[in-house]
Design a protein around this motif. Structure first.
Motif, PDB file in Angstrom:
ATOM      1  N   PHE A   1     -19.361 -15.195 -14.806  1.00 19.43           N
ATOM      2  CA  PHE A   1     -19.066 -16.074 -13.680  1.00 19.43           C
ATOM      3  C   PHE A   1     -19.848 -17.385 -13.804  1.00 19.43           C
ATOM      4  O   PHE A   1     -19.322 -18.475 -13.544  1.00 19.43           O
ATOM      5  N   ALA A   2     -21.105 -17.313 -14.220  1.00 16.40           N
ATOM      6  CA  ALA A   2     -21.914 -18.518 -14.405  1.00 16.40           C
ATOM      7  C   ALA A   2     -21.324 -19.398 -15.505  1.00 16.40           C
ATOM      8  O   ALA A   2     -21.240 -20.624 -15.353  1.00 16.40           O
ATOM      9  N   VAL A   3     -20.891 -18.777 -16.594  1.00 14.55           N
ATOM     10  CA  VAL A   3     -20.275 -19.538 -17.687  1.00 14.55           C
ATOM     11  C   VAL A   3     -18.970 -20.162 -17.214  1.00 14.55           C
ATOM     12  O   VAL A   3     -18.693 -21.336 -17.508  1.00 14.55           O
ATOM     13  N   LEU A   4     -18.177 -19.416 -16.476  1.00 15.05           N
ATOM     14  CA  LEU A   4     -16.924 -19.935 -15.941  1.00 15.05           C
ATOM     15  C   LEU A   4     -17.169 -21.146 -15.041  1.00 15.05           C
ATOM     16  O   LEU A   4     -16.478 -22.167 -15.136  1.00 15.05           O
ATOM     17  N   GLU A   5     -18.168 -21.046 -14.170  1.00 23.42           N
ATOM     18  CA  GLU A   5     -18.503 -22.167 -13.290  1.00 23.42           C
ATOM     19  C   GLU A   5     -18.962 -23.377 -14.108  1.00 23.42           C
ATOM     20  O   GLU A   5     -18.614 -24.514 -13.781  1.00 23.42           O
ATOM     21  N   ALA A   6     -19.724 -23.136 -15.160  1.00 26.07           N
ATOM     22  CA  ALA A   6     -20.198 -24.237 -16.003  1.00 26.07           C
ATOM     23  C   ALA A   6     -19.028 -24.906 -16.725  1.00 26.07           C
ATOM     24  O   ALA A   6     -18.964 -26.137 -16.804  1.00 26.07           O
TER      25      ALA A   6
ATOM     26  N   TRP B   1     -21.514 -30.074 -16.887  1.00 24.94           N
ATOM     27  CA  TRP B   1     -22.827 -29.817 -17.459  1.00 24.94           C
ATOM     28  C   TRP B   1     -23.893 -29.522 -16.410  1.00 24.94           C
ATOM     29  O   TRP B   1     -24.811 -28.742 -16.662  1.00 24.94           O
ATOM     30  N   LEU B   2     -23.801 -30.131 -15.227  1.00 26.71           N
ATOM     31  CA  LEU B   2     -24.823 -29.881 -14.207  1.00 26.71           C
ATOM     32  C   LEU B   2     -24.771 -28.422 -13.735  1.00 26.71           C
ATOM     33  O   LEU B   2     -25.819 -27.789 -13.546  1.00 26.71           O
ATOM     34  N   ALA B   3     -23.564 -27.900 -13.575  1.00 17.93           N
ATOM     35  CA  ALA B   3     -23.422 -26.492 -13.186  1.00 17.93           C
ATOM     36  C   ALA B   3     -23.997 -25.584 -14.271  1.00 17.93           C
ATOM     37  O   ALA B   3     -24.696 -24.606 -13.980  1.00 17.93           O
ATOM     38  N   GLY B   4     -23.732 -25.908 -15.526  1.00 21.11           N
ATOM     39  CA  GLY B   4     -24.279 -25.122 -16.635  1.00 21.11           C
ATOM     40  C   GLY B   4     -25.786 -25.222 -16.723  1.00 21.11           C
ATOM     41  O   GLY B   4     -26.480 -24.226 -16.962  1.00 21.11           O
ATOM     42  N   LEU B   5     -26.309 -26.424 -16.504  1.00 23.10           N
ATOM     43  CA  LEU B   5     -27.758 -26.628 -16.539  1.00 23.10           C
ATOM     44  C   LEU B   5     -28.453 -25.838 -15.436  1.00 23.10           C
ATOM     45  O   LEU B   5     -29.456 -25.153 -15.679  1.00 23.10           O
ATOM     46  N   LEU B   6     -27.919 -25.894 -14.221  1.00 20.04           N
ATOM     47  CA  LEU B   6     -28.535 -25.153 -13.115  1.00 20.04           C
ATOM     48  C   LEU B   6     -28.396 -23.642 -13.307  1.00 20.04           C
ATOM     49  O   LEU B   6     -29.320 -22.891 -12.997  1.00 20.04           O
TER      50      LEU B   6
ATOM     51  N   ALA C   1     -27.662 -13.216  -0.275  1.00 24.30           N
ATOM     52  CA  ALA C   1     -27.644 -13.820   1.065  1.00 24.30           C
ATOM     53  C   ALA C   1     -27.326 -15.313   0.977  1.00 24.30           C
ATOM     54  O   ALA C   1     -26.557 -15.839   1.800  1.00 24.30           O
ATOM     55  N   LEU C   2     -27.880 -15.991  -0.014  1.00 20.49           N
ATOM     56  CA  LEU C   2     -27.580 -17.405  -0.188  1.00 20.49           C
ATOM     57  C   LEU C   2     -26.115 -17.621  -0.568  1.00 20.49           C
ATOM     58  O   LEU C   2     -25.498 -18.606  -0.154  1.00 20.49           O
ATOM     59  N   MET C   3     -25.550 -16.701  -1.353  1.00 17.72           N
ATOM     60  CA  MET C   3     -24.115 -16.785  -1.676  1.00 17.72           C
ATOM     61  C   MET C   3     -23.266 -16.614  -0.428  1.00 17.72           C
ATOM     62  O   MET C   3     -22.264 -17.308  -0.245  1.00 17.72           O
ATOM     63  N   ALA C   4     -23.640 -15.678   0.422  1.00 19.30           N
ATOM     64  CA  ALA C   4     -22.904 -15.477   1.669  1.00 19.30           C
ATOM     65  C   ALA C   4     -23.011 -16.721   2.541  1.00 19.30           C
ATOM     66  O   ALA C   4     -22.007 -17.168   3.127  1.00 19.30           O
ATOM     67  N   LEU C   5     -24.192 -17.295   2.618  1.00 23.13           N
ATOM     68  CA  LEU C   5     -24.381 -18.520   3.382  1.00 23.13           C
ATOM     69  C   LEU C   5     -23.540 -19.657   2.798  1.00 23.13           C
ATOM     70  O   LEU C   5     -22.895 -20.403   3.531  1.00 23.13           O
ATOM     71  N   TYR C   6     -23.525 -19.754   1.485  1.00 26.67           N
ATOM     72  CA  TYR C   6     -22.723 -20.760   0.792  1.00 26.67           C
ATOM     73  C   TYR C   6     -21.237 -20.599   1.125  1.00 26.67           C
ATOM     74  O   TYR C   6     -20.519 -21.578   1.304  1.00 26.67           O
ATOM     75  N   THR C   7     -20.795 -19.357   1.223  1.00 30.29           N
ATOM     76  CA  THR C   7     -19.394 -19.070   1.502  1.00 30.29           C
ATOM     77  C   THR C   7     -18.985 -19.499   2.903  1.00 30.29           C
ATOM     78  O   THR C   7     -17.867 -19.967   3.111  1.00 30.29           O
ATOM     79  N   PHE C   8     -19.876 -19.352   3.870  1.00 30.38           N
ATOM     80  CA  PHE C   8     -19.513 -19.601   5.265  1.00 30.38           C
ATOM     81  C   PHE C   8     -19.977 -20.948   5.812  1.00 30.38           C
ATOM     82  O   PHE C   8     -19.819 -21.201   6.991  1.00 30.38           O
ATOM     83  N   THR C   9     -20.554 -21.792   4.973  1.00 31.37           N
ATOM     84  CA  THR C   9     -20.948 -23.129   5.423  1.00 31.37           C
ATOM     85  C   THR C   9     -19.995 -24.154   4.818  1.00 31.37           C
ATOM     86  O   THR C   9     -19.331 -23.887   3.816  1.00 31.37           O
ATOM     87  N   PRO C  10     -19.934 -25.334   5.398  1.00 29.39           N
ATOM     88  CA  PRO C  10     -19.037 -26.349   4.859  1.00 29.39           C
ATOM     89  C   PRO C  10     -19.546 -26.995   3.564  1.00 29.39           C
ATOM     90  O   PRO C  10     -18.841 -27.801   2.969  1.00 29.39           O
TER      91      PRO C  10
ATOM     92  N   VAL D   1     -19.957 -27.477  -0.117  1.00 34.98           N
ATOM     93  CA  VAL D   1     -19.259 -27.017  -1.315  1.00 34.98           C
ATOM     94  C   VAL D   1     -19.788 -27.833  -2.485  1.00 34.98           C
ATOM     95  O   VAL D   1     -19.437 -28.990  -2.663  1.00 34.98           O
ATOM     96  N   TRP D   2     -20.682 -27.231  -3.238  1.00 33.28           N
ATOM     97  CA  TRP D   2     -21.237 -27.872  -4.419  1.00 33.28           C
ATOM     98  C   TRP D   2     -21.307 -26.812  -5.505  1.00 33.28           C
ATOM     99  O   TRP D   2     -22.161 -25.923  -5.487  1.00 33.28           O
ATOM    100  N   ALA D   3     -20.386 -26.862  -6.438  1.00 33.82           N
ATOM    101  CA  ALA D   3     -20.242 -25.840  -7.473  1.00 33.82           C
ATOM    102  C   ALA D   3     -21.520 -25.576  -8.264  1.00 33.82           C
ATOM    103  O   ALA D   3     -21.797 -24.416  -8.599  1.00 33.82           O
ATOM    104  N   PRO D   4     -22.331 -26.584  -8.608  1.00 33.09           N
ATOM    105  CA  PRO D   4     -23.564 -26.275  -9.341  1.00 33.09           C
ATOM    106  C   PRO D   4     -24.504 -25.331  -8.594  1.00 33.09           C
ATOM    107  O   PRO D   4     -25.204 -24.530  -9.214  1.00 33.09           O
ATOM    108  N   ALA D   5     -24.517 -25.400  -7.260  1.00 30.99           N
ATOM    109  CA  ALA D   5     -25.365 -24.474  -6.489  1.00 30.99           C
ATOM    110  C   ALA D   5     -24.859 -23.044  -6.652  1.00 30.99           C
ATOM    111  O   ALA D   5     -25.644 -22.104  -6.825  1.00 30.99           O
ATOM    112  N   PHE D   6     -23.546 -22.874  -6.621  1.00 28.75           N
ATOM    113  CA  PHE D   6     -22.981 -21.534  -6.800  1.00 28.75           C
ATOM    114  C   PHE D   6     -23.252 -21.027  -8.219  1.00 28.75           C
ATOM    115  O   PHE D   6     -23.581 -19.857  -8.418  1.00 28.75           O
TER     116      PHE D   6
END
Length: 144
Positions: free
Chosen positions: A38-43, A48-53, A99-108, A110-115
């Motif tokens: 999933f991390a590789v897919l997001e990257a 590159w920023l998503a991959g770096l994070l 928990a942070l993923m759940a929070l990410y899902t329910f907040t407005p 949307v920044w893919a590198p954080a996920f």
């Protein structure tokens, strides 16, 4: 001899405990592969920023060892300095990134590198558990 092959001195409880350990490690291995993919897919999808994070958060939980670097030469083999234990245990609890993923899902927000970073963090924790590394006691030894 295999760890799953019963010996003469094994009790049913010992055999069941070994089977449970193998089952848990297998589940954590599958989990680790999932979060890595999933991390590789997001990257790949988000740059590159998503991959770096994702890569940084994959190694970041073990940077907590630095909190006890000064005391490390005085510790027993396999012992983490007690001052680093709270940081290590916090960074290696799967509940925090979940928990942070759940929070990410329910907040407005949307920044893919954080996920991607959270995926990398969960991959790290999963690999640790799959290889038999868990949380530490307050003295710095592996919990049994």
């Amino acid at each position: 001899m295999s760890t799953l092959t019963p010996t003469v001195t094994d009790t049913p409880a010992t055999t069941a405990k070994r089977a449970l350990t193998v089952t848990r490690r297998t589940a954590w291995s599958a989990n680790a592969l999932f979060w890595t993919a999933f991390a590789v897919l997001e990257a790949v999808n988000h740059g590159w920023l998503a991959g770096l994070l994702a890569g940084f958060f994959f190694i970041a939980p073990d940077l907590t060892f630095l909190a006890g670097l000064r005391d490390a030469p005085h510790m027993a083999k396999g012992q983490l300095p007690p001052r680093a234990v709270p940081y290590y245990n916090t960074a290696h609890r799967a509940l925090l990134p979940v928990a942070l993923m759940a929070l990410y899902t329910f907040t407005p927000v949307v920044w893919a590198p954080a996920f991607a970073a959270l995926c990398g963090w969960l991959a790290h924790i999963s690999y640790d558990r799959a290889f038999g590394y868990g949380l530490r006691t307050k003295d710095g030894f592996q919990r049994v």
